[in-house]
Design an enzyme around this catalytic site. Structure first.
Site, PDB file in Angstrom:
ATOM      1  N   ARG A  45       0.840  -1.207   0.000  1.00  0.00           N
ATOM      2  CA  ARG A  45       0.000   0.000   0.000  1.00  0.00           C
ATOM      3  C   ARG A  45       0.875   1.257   0.000  1.00  0.00           C
ATOM      4  O   ARG A  45       1.985   1.255   0.518  1.00  0.00           O
ATOM      5  CB  ARG A  45      -0.879   0.028   1.243  1.00  0.00           C
ATOM      6  N   GLY A  46       0.370   2.335  -0.561  1.00  0.00           N
ATOM      7  CA  GLY A  46       1.050   3.615  -0.489  1.00  0.00           C
ATOM      8  C   GLY A  46       2.151   3.844  -1.500  1.00  0.00           C
ATOM      9  O   GLY A  46       2.910   4.791  -1.372  1.00  0.00           O
ATOM     10  N   CYS A  47       2.257   2.973  -2.489  1.00  0.00           N
ATOM     11  CA  CYS A  47       3.263   3.160  -3.537  1.00  0.00           C
ATOM     12  C   CYS A  47       2.595   3.814  -4.742  1.00  0.00           C
ATOM     13  O   CYS A  47       1.419   3.566  -5.027  1.00  0.00           O
ATOM     14  CB  CYS A  47       3.863   1.827  -3.973  1.00  0.00           C
ATOM     15  N   SER A  48       3.350   4.629  -5.461  1.00  0.00           N
ATOM     16  CA  SER A  48       2.786   5.282  -6.639  1.00  0.00           C
ATOM     17  C   SER A  48       2.566   4.280  -7.767  1.00  0.00           C
ATOM     18  O   SER A  48       1.712   4.482  -8.623  1.00  0.00           O
ATOM     19  CB  SER A  48       3.695   6.419  -7.112  1.00  0.00           C
ATOM     20  N   ALA A  49       3.317   3.193  -7.763  1.00  0.00           N
ATOM     21  CA  ALA A  49       3.134   2.110  -8.732  1.00  0.00           C
ATOM     22  C   ALA A  49       2.628   0.888  -7.971  1.00  0.00           C
ATOM     23  O   ALA A  49       2.691   0.845  -6.739  1.00  0.00           O
ATOM     24  CB  ALA A  49       4.461   1.786  -9.420  1.00  0.00           C
TER      25      ALA A  49
END
Length: 144
Positions: A45-49
């Site tokens: 969770r919380g990754c741009s990809a």
């Protein structure tokens, strides 16, 4: 997979775009992660990809004291992000679950100075990658 020390040795000799190329190469060198393992439970969770991390238990046998080592599979739909997760995995790959759970992974990655090398958009998910790796490790260590 190369060790974190080997990667750092090469990384220190490189600059700018060459460091990006190294990260992309690291991502390409990851063991292939089957699509069936790319689930909500393995999603960071919380990754741009999109990034997925999956632990596989490997028994170390008598020499390892019968402990379980973790071998991680990881993938991302973005080349640089895949390289970053490869770097995280290199820090913990094939270590005992209890060791991974207690490890200072962010500290191990410190010499790479990712916050100054990459955009904040690319590095914002690193703590979440590490957290998921350590959550998997803690769960497995507790079951031993």
């Amino acid at each position: 997979m190369r060790t974190l020390d080997d990667i750092l040795e090469e990384y220190e000799f490189l600059e700018g775009d060459e460091r990006y190329r190294l990260l992309i190469e690291l991502g390409r060198d990851l063991d292939e992660m089957p699509d069936a393992l790319k689930t909500d439970a393995t999603l960071v969770r919380g990754c741009s990809a999109s990034v997925w991390v999956y632990p596989m238990e490997q028994n170390e046998g008598e020499q390892g004291g019968g402990k379980t080592a973790l071998h991680f599979l990881a993938d991302s739909n973005a080349a640089i992000t895949k390289g970053i997760v490869a770097l995280v995995i290199a820090a913990v790959q094939d270590r005992p679950a209890h060791e991974v759970a207690a490890m200072d992974v962010m500290g191990a990655l410190g010499p790479f100075d990712l916050k100054n090398q990459l955009s904040s958009n690319r590095t914002q998910g690193v703590p979440n990658m590490i957290a998921l790796v350590q959550e998997h490790a803690a769960r497995i260590a507790a079951a031993q």
